[in-house]
Enzyme design. Sequence first.
Site, PDB file in Angstrom:
ATOM      1  CE  LYS A 167      -3.241   2.592   3.058  1.00 28.08           C
ATOM      2  NZ  LYS A 167      -4.070   2.581   4.356  1.00 28.08           N
ATOM      3  CG  ASP A 184      -5.310   8.244   4.428  1.00 27.16           C
ATOM      4  OD1 ASP A 184      -6.149   8.747   3.836  1.00 27.16           O
ATOM      5  OD2 ASP A 184      -5.645   7.129   5.313  1.00 27.16           O
ATOM      6  CE  LYS A 232      -6.293   8.969   7.952  1.00 21.16           C
ATOM      7  NZ  LYS A 232      -7.100   7.999   8.832  1.00 21.16           N
ATOM      8  CG  ASP A 254      -1.852   5.399   4.881  1.00 17.96           C
ATOM      9  OD1 ASP A 254      -1.640   4.335   5.521  1.00 17.96           O
ATOM     10  OD2 ASP A 254      -2.765   5.906   4.329  1.00 17.96           O
ATOM     11  CG  ASP A 304      -9.835   7.779   6.611  1.00 17.99           C
ATOM     12  OD1 ASP A 304      -8.577   7.537   6.196  1.00 17.99           O
ATOM     13  OD2 ASP A 304      -9.925   8.095   7.790  1.00 17.99           O
ATOM     14  CD  GLU A 320      -6.494   5.372   2.205  1.00 13.20           C
ATOM     15  OE1 GLU A 320      -7.626   5.565   3.160  1.00 13.20           O
ATOM     16  OE2 GLU A 320      -5.335   5.154   2.789  1.00 13.20           O
ATOM     17  NE  ARG A 339     -10.917  -0.875   3.845  1.00 16.26           N
ATOM     18  CZ  ARG A 339     -11.485  -1.142   5.051  1.00 16.26           C
ATOM     19  NH1 ARG A 339     -12.645  -1.863   5.264  1.00 16.26           N
ATOM     20  NH2 ARG A 339     -11.017  -0.675   6.079  1.00 16.26           N
TER      21      ARG A 339
HETATM   22  N1  BES Z   1      -4.008   4.843   6.971  1.00 17.01           N
HETATM   23  C1  BES Z   1      -5.184   4.343   7.729  1.00 17.01           C
HETATM   24  C2  BES Z   1      -5.044   3.574   8.841  1.00 17.01           C
HETATM   25  C3  BES Z   1      -3.953   3.779   9.933  1.00 17.01           C
HETATM   26  C4  BES Z   1      -4.729   4.891  10.811  1.00 17.01           C
HETATM   27  C5  BES Z   1      -3.207   3.423  10.023  1.00 17.01           C
HETATM   28  C6  BES Z   1      -3.819   5.147  11.923  1.00 17.01           C
HETATM   29  C7  BES Z   1      -1.956   3.817  11.156  1.00 17.01           C
HETATM   30  C8  BES Z   1      -2.670   4.661  12.067  1.00 17.01           C
HETATM   31  C9  BES Z   1      -6.448   3.865   6.701  1.00 17.01           C
HETATM   32  O1  BES Z   1      -6.420   4.323   5.494  1.00 17.01           O
HETATM   33  C10 BES Z   1      -7.726   4.266   7.593  1.00 17.01           C
HETATM   34  O2  BES Z   1      -7.900   5.542   7.467  1.00 17.01           O
HETATM   35  N2  BES Z   1      -8.390   3.322   7.865  1.00 17.01           N
HETATM   36  C11 BES Z   1      -9.615   3.907   8.539  1.00 17.01           C
HETATM   37  C12 BES Z   1     -10.643   2.700   8.081  1.00 17.01           C
HETATM   38  C13 BES Z   1     -12.238   2.957   8.397  1.00 17.01           C
HETATM   39  C14 BES Z   1     -12.514   4.188   7.567  1.00 17.01           C
HETATM   40  C15 BES Z   1     -12.968   1.771   8.019  1.00 17.01           C
HETATM   41  C16 BES Z   1      -9.680   3.499   9.911  1.00 17.01           C
HETATM   42  O3  BES Z   1      -8.710   2.683  10.438  1.00 17.01           O
HETATM   43  O4  BES Z   1      -9.901   4.125  10.877  1.00 17.01           O
HETATM   44 ZN    ZN Z   2      -4.704   5.040   4.661  1.00 10.01          ZN
HETATM   45 MN    MN Z   3      -7.592   6.147   5.259  1.00 10.78          MN
END
Ligand code: BES
Ligand code: ZN
Ligand code: MN
Length: 501
Positions: free
Chosen positions: A269, A274, A281, A292, A351, A353, A355
């Site tokens: 990834k 992000d 966010k 990210d 967010d 993104e 996947r």
């Molecule tokens: N890059 C983030 C995941 C992340 C968050 C990694 C904090 C490290 C620290 C990912 O893209 C994300 O935002 N995931 C969301 C998914 C949700 C919207 C289903 C998350 O984990 O909040």
């Molecule tokens: Zn992300």
């Molecule tokens: Mn995200």
Amino acid sequence: MKFSLYQQAANDYSGDCLIVPVFSIPASSKATQSELFEQLDQASGGQLHNLLRQGDISSKPGQTTWLLSLAGVSHKLLLTGCGNSDEFDQRKFRQACQGAAQALRNSHARSALCALTDLAPCQAEPDWQLRMAALEFAHADYRYTHTKKPADDAAPSSDEVAFISSAPSAVLQQASAIAYGVDVARNLGDLPPNICHPVFLAEHAQELADAASEFATVEVEVLDVAAMQALNMNALLAVGQGSAVPPRLIAMHYRGSDSHAQPYVLVGKGITFDTGGISIKPGANMEQMKYDMCGAATVIGAFFAAVRLQLPLNISCVVAAAENMPDGRAYRPGDVITSMSGKTIEVLNTDAEGRMVLCDALTWSQRLKPAAMVDVATLTGACVVALGHHASAVMSKHDDLAAELLEAGQNSLDRCWQLPLWDEYQKQLDTKFADMKNVGGFPAGSITAGCFLSRFTEGQRWAHLDIAGAAWEWGKNEGSTGRPVRLLTQWLLDRSNAAAH
Ligand code: BES
Ligand code: ZN
Ligand code: MN
């Protein structure tokens, strides 16, 4: 930093300092110290044992004491605590190496002879000890310098560490290759998102491939927006369309085996920043989302470590690079996107993104006919909640593949822990408007993200590593950790060994 083996008497060592292990004094008997400790103690007329007894030398695992001029001894001594000798295991060994390496890095010594790798009671083979020690010295040596130069009076990096060890010197070549991969990954992770964007990542991959040409030929393929449009990689494109910098799919191929051997494929990834997109966010800590792209950084690092090791395998590395931004053209919640596989995805949260970009990268990777496919991603905050910063999560429907990764993690102490990918979780992705939605709701957020990816890897030997907690360190030592480069390289080394037998 150069590594070497040292076979002569420590007395004759021509460098600056000796790194000497120190065990605690057991309540009952006499402490079993290393040979070098006893030698130096004798040379100093019993000073070392005295200082240890008085508590002036710490024997706590990883704690260090400098003795810059001990009577009767010509070298500077870096005494390194190893704890109780009967509790000395692989983790304590690593702690001791980390402590010594940090103390050396912060000192002005330019060269050192390390006797930590000459310890019998460690429950680990000499090869393992030597590789781990070298990797820890390399790890402590790393400094980010791209946008901040070191102060004039900053401690210099050491030129060379020599080790007392019965392991062969090939282990040091191996460690140097792995350390190079870790460095590549940490550098990329630490670079700011205005510099390290998707197009930069593609150019950088080409530069790394050029730099590896003395080891092997690496073929680099870069798919731009038009190429991805022609392939219907609409999920990856959707994430990138809100950014001023266009997305890229980067693929690199190394052929260390017969042309017909199926490749091991690492998929990363590469979200270079992000923001969350339209589902933006919160502001606090958002700058951390430059990390990210650590999935991409670590598959690139592990790939070039494998190239430098000239492993007898075919290996490919695939990176889905995009920046997730809010914009007039950005994808939005409610959109339904037809992925490259033909499956439709309802976007509930922009967010989620990672996947989205990975599903198309995984579909594309299947044209390589992988022997196994492992994707690596900072995919979910839920993974940090579940496992903290000490373990990556591994998910797979192939228990044998998961077992290989768990074992490689344990062996390299770059550990991962398995979460289930049971079908029971799949229904959290159901929606009326598409084949699936891109979020599974609150419970089991890491697993439902894995379930989402599993729908694009049907019939494949595939595993997913969520490195959201392991990829970077917070706080005063903030920065990219280079994890799981060591795990991935160990896994590939194990595959080479399995192929050879
Ligand atoms: N890059 C983030 C995941 C992340 C968050 C990694 C904090 C490290 C620290 C990912 O893209 C994300 O935002 N995931 C969301 C998914 C949700 C919207 C289903 C998350 O984990 O909040
Ligand atoms: Zn992300
Ligand atoms: Mn995200």
